[in-house]
Design an enzyme around this catalytic site. Structure first.
Site, short mmCIF file in Angstrom:
data_model
loop_
_atom_site.label_atom_id
_atom_site.label_comp_id
_atom_site.label_asym_id
_atom_site.label_seq_id
_atom_site.Cartn_x
_atom_site.Cartn_y
_atom_site.Cartn_z
CG ASP A 65 -2.21 0.50 1.57
OD1 ASP A 65 -2.19 2.10 0.85
OD2 ASP A 65 -3.57 0.54 1.46
CE1 TYR B 230 -12.84 3.05 -7.98
CE2 TYR B 230 -14.98 3.51 -7.66
CZ TYR B 230 -13.81 3.55 -7.49
OH TYR B 230 -13.80 2.26 -6.64
CE1 TYR C 35 -1.95 -8.48 -18.84
CE2 TYR C 35 -0.60 -10.61 -18.01
CZ TYR C 35 -0.79 -9.09 -18.29
OH TYR C 35 0.52 -7.82 -18.83
CB ALA D 47 -10.82 -4.45 -5.68
#
Ligand code: UDP
Length: 320
Positions: A31, A145, A159, A114
């Site tokens: 983070d 966003y 992927y 997420a």
């Protein structure tokens, strides 16, 4: 298992980290703490099953040792955060998703993204099933966003299809609970803080817009269940109990015993008018449905806010 959780010092990431550690896993939290807070995970600091790496995943990522899962939760997630940090938001969901996918490939790990109900934008289909393509303004303020999360979903899918990566995508609907940052500007954090301080509750627009609020432990249950099934398409996790913003304000006033008045402010640009998850897929695929009652979840959150803000409990309603 050895699990990398990006954004693990954030609101949802830290609750997920707690659960993974409690379940006996080794968790590496990565983070950069721009919206996350080390205090959210500090309780694990001397746990040999826990590691913290202060790093921005929009830059190249290096992790020593094997990994079974890469769980990518890093991103500003509240509207004022992504409006203040538009480029960081776009980078973490594009470059950061690319880097975390690369780590998963290199480690032969599974990948968990997420995503968000914001991929549906200001929806014109209610409730929103995963098959709905959404109604997003790409160049509006929320586009940074919404579009970058849509890109992250597309890249994760690529992927999976091109490299056979074992991936999961969760679309998270409005979530609340302890550790929701009091200054993050979301409706639950604003209203609880305002109510506890007896300041006016700020309703944007007329307050007739709706959201469906899920308690964080329900979301974590859904995430763990989704990790356990091989399903590569997005899955909505949210509580299909729809409330107007005005109803939420009234409920928070009652639960806090607050005498705050209600004031009206302009509605932010592109603010979705309605949001309601269709959770048929989560119910059938995962056997998941939300357990927490809104009143109970809000009371737990209010308790946390009282402690965080140093406000003693006053009313009998708040003690329920
Ligand atoms: N909102 C509000 N007052 C506030 C903060 C938010 O009326 O002090 C409204 C906001 O305009 C939106 C809803 O509450 O319609 C949910 O906003 P939030 O920022 O929590 O998240 P969103 O669901 O829009 O991402």
């Amino acid at each position: 298992m050895r699990i990398l959780v990006t954004g693990g010092a954030g609101f949802i990431g830290s609750h997920l980290t707690d659960r993974l550690i409690a379940d006996g896993h080794y968790v590496i939290v990565m983070d950069n703490l721009i919206t996350g807070n080390y205090n959210n995970i500090a309780r694990h600091r001397s746990n040999p099953q826990f590691e913290f790496i202060h790093h921005n995943v929009s830059n190249f990522i290096h992790v020593i040792g094997d990994l079974d899962w890469v769980i990518h939760f890093a991103s500003p997630a509240s509207p004022i955060d992504y409006l203040n940090l538009p480029i960081e938001t776009m980078k973490v969901n594009s470059l950061g998703t690319h880097h975390t996918l690369g780590v998963a490939m290199a480690k032969k790990a599974k990948f968990f993204l997420a995503s968000t109900s914001e991929v549906y934008g200001d929806p014109i289909v209610h409730p929103q099933p995963e098959t709905y393509w959404g109604n997003v303004n790409p160049i509006g303020p929320r586009g940074v966003y919404d579009e970058s999360k849509r890109f992250a979903e597309a890249l994760t899918g690529a992927y999976h299809h091109q490299h056979g990566l074992d991936s999961r995508i969760v679309r998270i609907f409005n979530c609340y609970g302890p550790r929701l940052r009091p200054d993050d500007g979301r409706v639950v954090s604003n209203f609880i803080k305002q109510a506890l301080l007896n300041e006016p509750l700020t309703i944007y627009g007329e307050g007739q817009q709706t959201r469906s609020f899920q308690y964080v432990s329900d979301l974590v249950d859904g995430i763990l269940l989704l990790m356990g099934v091989e399903h590569h398409e997005p899955v909505n996790i949210g509580n299909p109990e729809e409330k107007t913003v005005l109803q939420l304000a009234a409920l928070i006033k009652e639960l806090t015993g607050s005498s705050s008045e209600i004031v009206y402010k302009p509605l932010p640009v592109d603010d979705p008018q309605r949001r309601l998850p269709d959770i048929t897929k989560a119910r059938t695929l995962l056997g998941w449905s939300p357990k927490a009652d809104l009143n109970d979840g809000l009371l737990k959150t209010i308790d946390w806010y009282r402690e965080f803000l140093g406000i003693p409990a006053k009313s009998s309603v708040a003690q329920r």
